[in-house]
Every structure is written in structure tokens, then in C-alpha cells.
Design a protein around this motif. Structure first.
Motif: not given
Length: 252
Positions: A157-175
Motif C-alpha cells: 500500500i502506497c501513500k501519495v500527496d495527491h492521486i495526480k502524483d501517482a498518475l504521472f508516475l504510472l503513465q511515465a512508466s507506460d502504465i
């Protein structure tokens, strides 16, 4: 970071909470008595703001219950029973293992029973990690652990400051990102889940935030054939995850 079981603990007293924050403990929430003042409280308040810790102003009676009438000094903190994972490292590890990534993002789901049920289903369906936002999300507490049947100790389970932060990371990894939402004409059965994917589930009351919907790659809804307009979020999440399982098993 390796996850390990911990006792579900309340700590009380301003100095003890300060030391807990400074030591890196994961704190779900701090309960504060209204009107606190003094140099030590201002030191705590500064740390709370620096570390973005969720707080709640409560009557002294609640603090007395939480601390079992010990000398709480107007402050009680709930320590998380798990350690949280670093999202970037978890993405890298999943890709390095040559698995098809499957992540689950929870956009401010607030009910601990829904959260626990989702964790249980996610563990059963092979989700590589659950991502939650630091503020506005249900905590990992005793009820969450119980509802998850212990799965909260078994799935990252991961915690991020904002869900948008996670989206940027995932999309940068072609997810690719798919949002579960009724605001689309596309059915869940129109989406290819047999690819690197992250599924976004929205909160119980408003669904996926509109700003998040603008960022996703796909939107999908479940067909509803009765008169009720929506499903419980944990049930809907199960449907999305098992459609993913069905598609991935069928091509093996």
C-alpha cells in the motif's frame, strides 16, 4: 521497504507524538484538544504541517477515551499498523519482475469497511499495489485490518500527496489508467485489461474527481440492469478486478 506487522497503537502526550513524527513513524491521525497553546504545542503543530499529517479537533472526553484517561496533554496520535511502500520503487520492482503491472488507485475512499473489503479483493486478484492519498482517505486501522482478513499485511500500500502524483508516475512508466465512472458510454467489456494498467476507483459520494478523469487513458462503466443507479464501491472494484483476471487468464 519491507512491510511488517505492528501493534495498532495510540500514543499520547505532545512530546511523545513529536518524537514519533521525528522518528519516521507512520501516523494515521492526530486528535487535538481545542484551544491548545504553548511552545511544545507550536513545535508539534509545525511538524504536523511539515509532514502533512491529518488532524482532528475533538472534545477532551474523546481524548480521555483514546488514552484511557492517561495524561494526554491534549493530544493523541494513532500509529498505522503497517509500513507504506514507496510508489516509484514498487513500480520499478513490478516491471523488473517482468509481470504485467496492475495497480489500484483509490480516490479518497473514506469508509474503512469499503477500504478493507477492497484490500482483500485486490490481494486475491494479484494487484501489485494499492495507492491512496494522504488526506481524505480511510486510514489503515484495526477495522480496516479486520475487514481485509489480514490482506493489508500482504499487499503493498502506497501513500501519495495527491492521486495526480501517482498518475504521472504510472503513465511515465507506460502504465495505462482506466477510471471506473458512469460518465462514459464505454463498458468495462470494451476495455483491454491485458496490458500494464492502473484502475481508479472513486469515493463513495462523488466518484472519481473530475480533474482525475481528465488525465486517464480510458473510462469504463459497469452495466446496471436494475433500478438502483450505482453499486457499492467495493463491489464495483471487485467487478473491475475480476474482469482483469478473466482477460489475463484467457490469453495464457
Amino acid at each position: 521497504m519491507c512491510k511488517m506487522e505492528k501493534d495498532m497503537t495510540n500514543i499520547f502526550g505532545i512530546r511523545a507524538i513529536i518524537e514519533s513524527i521525528e522518528s519516521g513513524s507512520t501516523i494515521n491521525k492526530i486528535y487535538l484538544q481545542k484551544g491548545l497553546r504553548g511552545e511544545l504545542f507550536f513545535e508539534l503543530d509545525k511538524l504536523i504541517k511539515q509532514n502533512n499529517v491529518t488532524t482532528s479537533i475533538v472534545p477532551v472526553e474523546k481524548l480521555n477515551r483514546l488514552s484511557k484517561n492517561n495524561n494526554h496533554q491534549g493530544a493523541v496520535a494513532q500509529i498505522s499498523p503497517i509500513d507504506f511502500y514507496d510508489l516509484e520503487k514498487l513500480i520499478e520492482k513490478t516491471i523488473d519482475n517482468k509481470e504485467i503491472p496492475l495497480f489500484l488507485l483509490l480516490d479518497q475512499i473514506s469508509d474503512v469497511r469499503n477500504f478493507g473489503a477492497i484490500i482483500r479483493t485486490a490481494e486475491c486478484t494479484g494487484v501489485h499495489g494499492i495507492i491512496i492519498q494522504k488526506n481524505g482517505s480511510a486510514p489503515v486501522n484495526a477495522e480496516t485490518i479486520k475487514t481485509s482478513a489480514g490482506a493489508a499485511f500482504k499487499i503493498p500500500i502506497c501513500k501519495v500527496d495527491h492521486i495526480k502524483d501517482a498518475l504521472f508516475l504510472l503513465q511515465a512508466s507506460d502504465i495505462k489508467i482506466v477510471a471506473a465512472t458512469e460518465k462514459t458510454e464505454d463498458s468495462i467489456f470494451d476495455i483491454n485489461f491485458n496490458q500494464p494498467l492502473a484502475i481508479v476507483m472513486g469515493s463513495e459520494h462523488r466518484g472519481v474527481n473530475p480533474s482525475i478523469l481528465k488525465m486517464v487513458d480510458y473510462k469504463a462503466k459497469l452495466p446496471l440492469l436494475g433500478e438502483i443507479a450505482s453499486l457499492n464501491v467495493s463491489v464495483a472494484c471487485g467487478a473491475f478486478l475480476y474482469e482483469t483476471v478473466r482477460q489475463r487468464i484467457s490469453v495464457k
